[in-house]
Enzyme design. Structure first.
Site, PDB file in Angstrom:
ATOM      1  CD  GLU A 178      76.328  64.380 -22.829  1.00 16.49           C
ATOM      2  OE1 GLU A 178      76.454  65.215 -21.932  1.00 16.49           O
ATOM      3  OE2 GLU A 178      75.385  64.387 -23.637  1.00 16.49           O
ATOM      4  CB  CYS A 238      72.149  65.023 -26.271  1.00 21.04           C
ATOM      5  SG  CYS A 238      72.045  64.704 -24.520  1.00 21.04           S
ATOM      6  CG  HIS A 269      67.745  64.832 -26.954  1.00 21.27           C
ATOM      7  ND1 HIS A 269      68.360  63.663 -26.577  1.00 21.27           N
ATOM      8  CD2 HIS A 269      67.881  65.688 -25.899  1.00 21.27           C
ATOM      9  CE1 HIS A 269      68.865  63.808 -25.358  1.00 21.27           C
ATOM     10  NE2 HIS A 269      68.577  65.027 -24.930  1.00 21.27           N
TER      11      HIS A 269
END
Ligand code: HMG
Length: 387
Positions: free
Chosen positions: A79, A111, A233
């Site tokens: 990103e 993500c 994450h």
């Protein structure tokens, strides 16, 4: 046939900020950053490191062990893209000297990008078992100086080689996914820094974890006891800590014990690198594999989250001999080699990196020999050089 992760390469830029220094400069209690957020340091990218150069550098970590002619697919999840049209993966393909026959593109969902790429790569290898795929996550998390998100910045890349009969982690069949069109975090085209509704983003992350984890257990007819470890994450380590607490709730003491201990191991690198968006989950996996003591065959759960938002839970089995495929000393040295920045130095580098490079002015890098860097633009074309 099993398909999964055969190599993991890691790169983070050669500079960092200490969170105690940052807290003092922002008039915050250092314990808020160290314990409340769970971060000790964050890597800082100067204007000569971007998603492309970091992705090349992460892949160099294992490239010597790859038969380049077998690589059929190269995916960059990011990103922090360097162009609105051309895929950053083409610069990477060129630097790595991959064959012209490789299928290559960039993929984006915050993500979640690397997990999306990894699932595509797994399906590709299932259909083309003699081919391998390289999936790279590479990002610079920038929220802005003095912003609420500043303490959750970072920079780095993880590169994965996906193969048949993998030697690190075999991906299990089945997954649970959940998506919703929400606005917890985003970066409009006219902004070099992310916009975020911080408290909302934390709540949504936990909601997506609970949904996908419950669904996965239902699909597989498993309980939390099935997992030796769960990796998350990690936008900052406290976020995963909270999710892990949800996973452990109501479990017998021995299940709680190994899930808690293995979470600490899985947060080690992330605590010092910061958020690297697409690659954060896979940096946490690397951290777990290098800092915990796990038996071959152990089941590892993986929770991927990308704002906007997309969540997915899946799992894998550690392959016998996986330790031999890791490079714990080199990965630790990757952190140790970094130079500590004072806060004024960090602020100068941060502001410089936001500016567009002046065309036809070559940039010099202070990276070590062998690493790639962004050397500026020549007639508006991005240039990548190796030191
Ligand atoms: P904040 O408002 O400054 O902090 O921003 P806070 O007030 O929420 O405090 C944080 C924690 O520190 C709290 O603990 C406090 O109690 C504690 P919690 O309630 O969470 O358990 N605290 C202290 N602890 C010890 N000693 C003290 C002390 N003082 C307070 N003295 C926030 C924090 C994370 C919101 C902000 O940094 C931010 O907006 N970050 C960016 C957004 C983010 O990372 N969101 C995570 C979920 S979304 C996601 O993961 C996707 C993402 O990676 C993007 C993508 O997908 O591409 C971001």
């Amino acid at each position: 046939m099993q398909v999964g992760i055969d190599e993991i390469g890691f790169y983070t830029p050669n500079k960092y900020v200490d969170m105690v220094d940052l807290a003092n400069a922002r008039n915050e209690d250092p314990n808020k950053y160290l314990e409340g957020i769970g971060q000790s340091q964050m890597s800082v990218a100067d204007q000569t490191q971007d998603a492309v150069s970091m992705g090349i550098n992460a892949t160099l970590g294992y490239l010597d062990h790859v038969d380049l002619n077998q690589v059929g697919l190269l995916i960059l999840g990011t990103e922090s893209g360097v162009d609105q049209s051309k895929s950053g993966s083409l610069f990477i393909k060129s630097a790595l000297k991959l064959p012209a026959a490789v299928r290559t593109f960039e993929i984006k969902e915050a993500c979640f990008g690397v997990t999306a790429g990894l699932m595509l790569a797994r399906d590709y290898v299932r259909l083309h078992p003699h081919h391998s795929a390289i999936v790279i996550g590479s990002d610079i998390a920038r929220y802005g100086l003095n912003s609420g998100g500043e303490v959750t910045q970072g920079a780095g890349s993880i590169s994965l080689l996906i193969k048949a009969e993998p030697r690190i982690l075999a991906i299990n069949n089945g997954h649970s996914a959940y998506s919703a069109d929400i606005n917890d975090f985003w970066r409009p085209n006219n902004s070099a820094t992310a916009l975020v509704d911080g408290k909302y983003s934390k709540a949504v992350y936990l909601d997506f974890f609970e949904r996908t984890f419950a669904d996965y257990q239902r699909i597989k007819k498993w309980s939390p006891a099935q997992f030796e470890a769960i990796v998350y994450h990690l936008p900052f380590t406290k976020m995963g800590f909270k999710a892990n607490n949800l996973a452990m709730a109501g479990q017998p003491a021995e299940v709680e014990h190994h899930l808690a201990n293995n979470f600490t191991a899985s947060a080690w690198f992330n605590r010092q690198v910061g958020n690297i968006y697409t690659a954060s989950l896979y940096l946490s996996l690397l951290s777990l594999l290098e800092k915990a003591d796990l038996a071959p065959g152990a089941t590892i759960g993986l929770f991927s989250y990308g704002s906007g938002a997309m969540g997915e839970f899946y799992s894998g089995q550690l392959v016998s001999g996986y330790q031999q495929k890791l490079r714990p000393i080199a990965d630790e040295q990757m952190l140790m080699r970094r130079q500590k920045l004072s806060i004024p130095q960090y602020e100068t580098i941060f502001n410089e990196a936001l500016k567009q490079p002046i065309d036809n002015v070559e940039l010099a890098s202070d990276e070590a020999a062998g690493y790639w860097y962004f050397a500026g633009t020549k007639n508006e074309v991005r240039q990548y050089h190796q030191k």
